[in-house]
Design a protein around this motif. Structure first.
Motif, PDB file in Angstrom:
ATOM      1  N   LEU A 162      43.735 103.186   4.899  1.00  0.00           N
ATOM      2  CA  LEU A 162      42.388 103.662   5.203  1.00  0.00           C
ATOM      3  C   LEU A 162      41.402 103.222   4.138  1.00  0.00           C
ATOM      4  O   LEU A 162      41.769 103.008   2.984  1.00  0.00           O
ATOM      5  CB  LEU A 162      42.377 105.195   5.264  1.00  0.00           C
ATOM      6  CG  LEU A 162      43.410 105.898   6.139  1.00  0.00           C
ATOM      7  CD1 LEU A 162      43.269 107.409   5.997  1.00  0.00           C
ATOM      8  CD2 LEU A 162      43.274 105.481   7.590  1.00  0.00           C
ATOM      9  N   GLY A 163      40.131 103.142   4.524  1.00  0.00           N
ATOM     10  CA  GLY A 163      39.083 102.970   3.534  1.00  0.00           C
ATOM     11  C   GLY A 163      38.792 104.283   2.825  1.00  0.00           C
ATOM     12  O   GLY A 163      38.224 104.319   1.742  1.00  0.00           O
ATOM     13  N   ASP A 218      44.422  97.744  14.061  1.00  0.00           N
ATOM     14  CA  ASP A 218      45.124  96.765  13.230  1.00  0.00           C
ATOM     15  C   ASP A 218      45.315  97.220  11.789  1.00  0.00           C
ATOM     16  O   ASP A 218      45.833  96.477  10.955  1.00  0.00           O
ATOM     17  CB  ASP A 218      44.419  95.397  13.265  1.00  0.00           C
ATOM     18  CG  ASP A 218      42.963  95.448  12.839  1.00  0.00           C
ATOM     19  OD1 ASP A 218      42.483  96.525  12.433  1.00  0.00           O
ATOM     20  OD2 ASP A 218      42.292  94.389  12.918  1.00  0.00           O
ATOM     21  N   MET A 219      44.930  98.460  11.488  1.00  0.00           N
ATOM     22  CA  MET A 219      45.226  99.058  10.175  1.00  0.00           C
ATOM     23  C   MET A 219      46.442  99.979  10.244  1.00  0.00           C
ATOM     24  O   MET A 219      46.770 100.651   9.271  1.00  0.00           O
ATOM     25  CB  MET A 219      44.018  99.861   9.673  1.00  0.00           C
ATOM     26  CG  MET A 219      42.810  99.034   9.308  1.00  0.00           C
ATOM     27  SD  MET A 219      43.061  98.040   7.804  1.00  0.00           S
ATOM     28  CE  MET A 219      43.056  96.409   8.515  1.00  0.00           C
ATOM     29  N   LEU A 220      47.093 100.007  11.389  1.00  0.00           N
ATOM     30  CA  LEU A 220      48.281 100.824  11.598  1.00  0.00           C
ATOM     31  C   LEU A 220      49.546  99.979  11.499  1.00  0.00           C
ATOM     32  O   LEU A 220      49.566  98.815  11.896  1.00  0.00           O
ATOM     33  CB  LEU A 220      48.243 101.478  12.977  1.00  0.00           C
ATOM     34  CG  LEU A 220      47.194 102.564  13.218  1.00  0.00           C
ATOM     35  CD1 LEU A 220      47.080 102.842  14.709  1.00  0.00           C
ATOM     36  CD2 LEU A 220      47.547 103.831  12.463  1.00  0.00           C
ATOM     37  N   MET A 221      50.602 100.602  10.989  1.00  0.00           N
ATOM     38  CA  MET A 221      51.921  99.973  10.955  1.00  0.00           C
ATOM     39  C   MET A 221      52.952 100.977  11.461  1.00  0.00           C
ATOM     40  O   MET A 221      52.789 102.183  11.253  1.00  0.00           O
ATOM     41  CB  MET A 221      52.286  99.548   9.526  1.00  0.00           C
ATOM     42  CG  MET A 221      51.352  98.525   8.914  1.00  0.00           C
ATOM     43  SD  MET A 221      51.776  98.149   7.184  1.00  0.00           S
ATOM     44  CE  MET A 221      51.247  99.668   6.374  1.00  0.00           C
ATOM     45  N   SER A 238      38.254  96.134  -1.849  1.00  0.00           N
ATOM     46  CA  SER A 238      37.101  95.262  -1.649  1.00  0.00           C
ATOM     47  C   SER A 238      37.350  94.164  -0.618  1.00  0.00           C
ATOM     48  O   SER A 238      36.429  93.420  -0.269  1.00  0.00           O
ATOM     49  CB  SER A 238      36.712  94.611  -2.981  1.00  0.00           C
ATOM     50  OG  SER A 238      37.765  93.789  -3.459  1.00  0.00           O
ATOM     51  N   ARG A 239      38.579  94.039  -0.120  1.00  0.00           N
ATOM     52  CA  ARG A 239      38.891  92.979   0.845  1.00  0.00           C
ATOM     53  C   ARG A 239      38.297  93.292   2.216  1.00  0.00           C
ATOM     54  O   ARG A 239      38.103  94.447   2.583  1.00  0.00           O
ATOM     55  CB  ARG A 239      40.406  92.792   0.969  1.00  0.00           C
ATOM     56  CG  ARG A 239      41.114  92.627  -0.365  1.00  0.00           C
ATOM     57  CD  ARG A 239      40.720  91.328  -1.064  1.00  0.00           C
ATOM     58  NE  ARG A 239      41.128  91.339  -2.461  1.00  0.00           N
ATOM     59  CZ  ARG A 239      41.636  90.295  -3.100  1.00  0.00           C
ATOM     60  NH1 ARG A 239      41.788  89.154  -2.467  1.00  0.00           N
ATOM     61  NH2 ARG A 239      41.962  90.394  -4.374  1.00  0.00           N
ATOM     62  N   THR A 240      38.067  92.247   2.979  1.00  0.00           N
ATOM     63  CA  THR A 240      37.524  92.439   4.326  1.00  0.00           C
ATOM     64  C   THR A 240      38.555  93.133   5.208  1.00  0.00           C
ATOM     65  O   THR A 240      39.764  93.023   4.974  1.00  0.00           O
ATOM     66  CB  THR A 240      37.156  91.098   4.962  1.00  0.00           C
ATOM     67  OG1 THR A 240      38.366  90.324   5.136  1.00  0.00           O
ATOM     68  CG2 THR A 240      36.164  90.331   4.092  1.00  0.00           C
ATOM     69  N   PRO A 241      38.091  93.833   6.230  1.00  0.00           N
ATOM     70  CA  PRO A 241      39.054  94.439   7.161  1.00  0.00           C
ATOM     71  C   PRO A 241      40.003  93.411   7.771  1.00  0.00           C
ATOM     72  O   PRO A 241      41.178  93.703   7.984  1.00  0.00           O
ATOM     73  CB  PRO A 241      38.145  95.066   8.231  1.00  0.00           C
ATOM     74  CG  PRO A 241      36.858  95.342   7.521  1.00  0.00           C
ATOM     75  CD  PRO A 241      36.705  94.210   6.542  1.00  0.00           C
TER      76      PRO A 241
END
Length: 326
Positions: A89-90, A103-106, A267-270
């Protein structure tokens, strides 16, 4: 729902906040566990604000169950209600529910508890980013991982070992060294007894010089150590807990082609974060399933005791991750 909020005096409270509304590309996750990171302490102190659009409360990594799937998320992924997942999460993980872009789920790895799964996303993604993307580390290389008792080191050391990397790490005392023997670092340097810069000089002279260093400490010793690396080595700065300033022999940097790299995951892009998570599932999940790589859990507390959990990190008491259960 409820979430952990920061009071004006920086104390914490478990209080009501608006329920999240599942977005079209999101999955709504009922949170079962949330792991702590030093970035949470920085955010609590006002030094590390969450990215735009993220909730104001802390929490970078969670594990839980999908309870709703957005329309576009259903089309673009295979996620379904009832799936057990962990997520990067951000912000916003110290809560009962979180909206997470698909696409942030595993998937929770095989042979992994929900508490362990919560301790995976941020730490494992940071480890993967700095070992393989920034560090370009290869089997047979030597890694210096400073602060061997940290939560991040408890992931980076076994991950590096699982991919055939030799590991040197640092700790402050013999007691701490004994507490991390399960990580199987090749050399543990107790810095109250040995000068790490002289250890690296010895390693260089003996043909085992450091190819990649991951440094969360910085300070004066960084400038002394960076002289004793492999030609073409990468020194990756991820924090400066021991001080923001150092002295470096610049001639040594260009003669030895050493690169100093600043790196933070947040700081990386999504898009890049999604690529890192996909790489984790592809490359690292099989090693988690076999037990080659596992998060080290130091303590588990109910989320209502978030302040006590933070105190463990503030005091540097933990060897491994501290996790809150919801």
């Amino acid at each position: 729902m409820k979430a952990i909020l920061v009071n004006d005096d920086r104390s914490l409270r478990w209080d009501n906040v608006p329920n999240p509304i599942c977005g079209k590309e999101d999955c709504l996750v009922k949170i079962e566990a949330a792991a702590l990171n030093r970035a949470d302490l920085m955010q609590r102190e006002g030094d590390y604000p969450p990215p735009p659009g993220c909730p104001e409360w802390m929490g970078l990594e969670i594990a839980g169950t999908i309870v709703e799937v957005g329309e576009e998320a259903a089309k673009k992924s295979n996620w379904k209600i009832g799936d057990k997942v962990c997520a990067l999460l951000g912000g916003g993980g110290y809560a009962e529910f979180a909206n997470v872009k698909y696409d942030m789920l595993m998937p929770v790895p095989e042979n992994c508890s929900m508490v362990e799964a919560a301790a995976i996303p941020e730490a494992f993604a940071t480890a993967y980013l700095n070992l393989f993307i920034e560090g370009n580390i290869k089997p047979g290389n030597t890694l210096l991982m400073n602060a061997g008792a940290s939560g991040l080191a408890s992931v980076i050391i076994p991950m590096a070992k699982a991919f055939g990397v030799r590991v040197i790490t640092t700790v402050l005392t013999e007691e701490i060294a004994a507490s991390i023997t399960h990580l199987n670092a090749d050399r543990v340097v107790v810095t109250t007894k040995e000068d790490i810069s002289m250890v690296l000089k010895e390693e260089l002279e003996n043909g085992h010089s450091v190819d990649v260093a991951i440094d969360c400490l910085g300070g004066e010793i960084m400038g002394k150590c960076i002289h004793y690396l492999t030609h073409g080595a990468r020194w990756i700065m991820i924090a400066a807990l021991a001080g923001q300033f150092t002295q470096i022999d610049l001639k040594n940097i260009y003669v030895r082609n050493v690169r100093i790299i600043g790196s933070t995951l947040r700081s990386r892009t999504p898009e890049m974060k999604a690529q890192i998570l996909a790489s984790l599932v592809r490359d690292v999940w099989p090693k988690v399933a076999t037990g080659e790589v596992k998060p080290t859990i130091y303590k588990v507390l109910p989320i209502q005791e978030a302040e006590a959990a933070h105190d463990i990190l503030y005091k540097g008491q933990n060897v491994g991750k501290v996790v809150l259960t919801v």
